[in-house]
Write a protein that holds these residues in place. Structure first.
Motif, PDB file in Angstrom:
ATOM      1  N   LEU A   1       3.436  -1.694  -9.885  1.00 54.65           N
ATOM      2  CA  LEU A   1       2.526  -1.056 -10.840  1.00 54.65           C
ATOM      3  C   LEU A   1       3.293   0.269 -11.461  1.00 54.65           C
TER       4      LEU A   1
ATOM      5  N   LYS B   1      -0.446  -5.168 -12.003  1.00 52.49           N
ATOM      6  CA  LYS B   1      -1.422  -4.205 -12.744  1.00 52.49           C
ATOM      7  C   LYS B   1      -2.249  -5.068 -13.617  1.00 52.49           C
TER       8      LYS B   1
ATOM      9  N   THR C   1      -0.807   3.057  -3.672  1.00 50.35           N
ATOM     10  CA  THR C   1      -2.271   3.422  -3.989  1.00 50.35           C
ATOM     11  C   THR C   1      -3.218   3.175  -2.550  1.00 50.35           C
TER      12      THR C   1
ATOM     13  N   PRO D   1       0.844  -1.414  -0.016  1.00 54.15           N
ATOM     14  CA  PRO D   1      -0.114   0.057  -0.028  1.00 54.15           C
ATOM     15  C   PRO D   1       1.106   1.156  -0.001  1.00 54.15           C
TER      16      PRO D   1
ATOM     17  N   GLU E   1       3.659   0.974  -3.494  1.00 57.85           N
ATOM     18  CA  GLU E   1       3.278   1.057  -4.699  1.00 57.85           C
ATOM     19  C   GLU E   1       2.101   2.652  -4.750  1.00 57.85           C
TER      20      GLU E   1
ATOM     21  N   ASN F   1      -7.115  -5.410   2.200  1.00 57.96           N
ATOM     22  CA  ASN F   1      -8.073  -4.742   1.379  1.00 57.96           C
ATOM     23  C   ASN F   1      -9.556  -4.876   1.934  1.00 57.96           C
TER      24      ASN F   1
ATOM     25  N   ARG G   1      -3.600   0.546  -1.207  1.00 59.89           N
ATOM     26  CA  ARG G   1      -4.117  -0.664  -1.142  1.00 59.89           C
ATOM     27  C   ARG G   1      -3.013  -1.694  -1.400  1.00 59.89           C
TER      28      ARG G   1
ATOM     29  N   VAL H   1      -1.391  -4.751  -3.103  1.00 55.61           N
ATOM     30  CA  VAL H   1      -1.375  -4.866  -4.599  1.00 55.61           C
ATOM     31  C   VAL H   1      -0.812  -6.425  -4.680  1.00 55.61           C
TER      32      VAL H   1
ATOM     33  N   GLU I   1     -11.692  -3.139  -9.609  1.00 58.64           N
ATOM     34  CA  GLU I   1     -12.327  -3.284  -8.269  1.00 58.64           C
ATOM     35  C   GLU I   1     -12.487  -5.157  -8.265  1.00 58.64           C
TER      36      GLU I   1
ATOM     37  N   ASP J   1      -9.594  -7.200  -8.720  1.00 58.14           N
ATOM     38  CA  ASP J   1      -8.708  -7.144  -7.752  1.00 58.14           C
ATOM     39  C   ASP J   1      -9.031  -8.078  -6.599  1.00 58.14           C
TER      40      ASP J   1
END
Length: 373
Positions: free
Chosen positions: A96, A53, A43, A38, A41, A358, A45, A47, A318, A321
């Motif tokens: 990412l 990506k 974001t 989180p 990267e 997440n 969140r 990953v 979303e 993910d």
């Protein structure tokens, strides 16, 4: 071409007796990376550790064909029928970034629904989903867990090397060859080095719908041993709008290309199986070797239908993910084979960390429609 296919027996696998110890170290590496992602990267969140990506989650249908030759009609491919499915197209990078930064490596992960039988993911034996995790490269960059451990660490920091140009690339390759200076010369990772050079020198960028994707590693195929791939169906490929892509035209090229194509028309891939005929030329335990098609061609056992659809909008990312794809979410008739495929059991631990951070459900979806109505 030989028609004598190698029969599956457990003895064909070569596994390091210290694999459990190495797996613990590999899992620790990926869990730490997931917890830090989180922040690293940017974001906020967690990953994915690999295939970070997404280029879109696509609704599909897998048709298992009738009249497939008996040696190929094994396991889930023995019974003709149609199954709902979801496909996640992605980068193969562990980070990412813009498509130009991440390069031409692509992933194709497919989740097939309503497949009966216990699955080999330990936490989900009763799942009715079946996963294939494929890349646009027929070989992998490591043959053993010991080599995987340091190569993934190097790959995770590849951009730090490559930003220093030729000198950085030379340092990266030297680190791979020598195991960051820890390997004795007789253990140097020559096969892995050549595989990585092959990978980094592939600069041709193609539309994901014109790309072939491989399992890289071998799997049991009922009575036999196989590698799996999906290849663009010839009749669909002729109608594609975008062919060779220029990744420098913007930060995102693969996703809008895929969205544009699927809004225009449906697309099909052939689902294919290559059976092993020679364990020396087509090894199970060496993933840096491509199996020669002259010894055993790929034979089509199914068709992956991608209907015309709209994958635009943030909700698509979303939903993708929240999914987890795992080479071990298969029945015993399709068990992954060899040391590196055993290493890939770590996807379960990595996915748990990501979904927990997440606040996403850990359970498998029950149908493609429940994810993409």
């Amino acid at each position: 071409m030989s028609s004598e296919f190698v029969r599956y027996t457990p003895e064909i696998e070569t596994i390091d007796p210290h694999l459990d110890e190495l797996l613990a170290q590999i899992i620790d590496f990926w869990e730490k990376k997931g917890r830090a992602s989180p922040s690293t990267e940017g974001t906020g969140r967690a990953v994915r550790g690999a295939h970070a990506k997404s280029f879109g989650l696509v609704k599909a249908e897998v048709e298992i064909l009738a009249d497939v030759p008996a040696a190929y009609a094994q396991g889930i491919y023995a019974k003709p029928g149609r199954h709902g499915a979801l496909i996640r197209f992605s980068s193969t990078s562990t980070h990412l970034g813009t498509d130009a930064q991440l390069g031409p490596g692509l992933g194709f992960a497919i989740k097939i629904f309503d497949i009966d039988g216990p699955k080999l993911v330990e936490d989900e034996p009763d799942s009715t989903t079946f996963d294939l995790v494929l890349k646009n490269n027929p070989i992998f960059i490591s043959n053993t867990a010991k080599h995987y451990l340091f190569i993934e660490d190097i790959a995770n920091n590849a951009q730090d090397y490559l930003t220093r140009g030729k000198a950085g690339l030379h340092e990266l390759l030297a680190e791979v060859l020598t195991g960051k200076g820890q390997l004795e010369q007789q253990e140097w990772a020559w096969d892995e080095l050549f595989a990585i050079v092959r990978l980094v020198t592939q600069t041709h960028v193609r539309n994901p719908l014109l790309t072939t994707f491989w399992s890289m590693g071998a799997v049991r195929h009922g009575d036999y041993i196989a590698k799996i791939r999906v290849a663009p169906a010839a009749e669909s490929a002729t109608h594609v709008i975008h062919r060779d892509l220029d990744l420098t035209i913007g930060p995102d090229v693969f996703y809008p290309t895929l969205a544009d194509e699927l809004q225009a028309r449906p697309f099909d891939f052939d689902l294919q199986v290559q059976l092993c005929t020679d364990l020396t030329a087509m090894p199970v335990n060496v993933l840096t070797v491509e199996w020669p098609e002259k010894l055993s061609p790929f034979v089509t056992v199914g068709r992956v239908h991608l209907p015309r659809q709209d994958i635009s909008g943030p909700e698509n990312f979303e939903k993708g993910d929240a999914l987890a794809f795992n080479q071990w979410r298969v029945t015993s008739a399709h068990r992954p084979l060899g040391e590196i495929m055993n290493v890939r059991r770590i996807y379960t631990a990595s996915a748990k960390v990501r979904r927990t951070l997440n606040h996403q459900p850990q359970a498998e979806p029950t149908s493609a429609d429940s994810v993409l109505p």
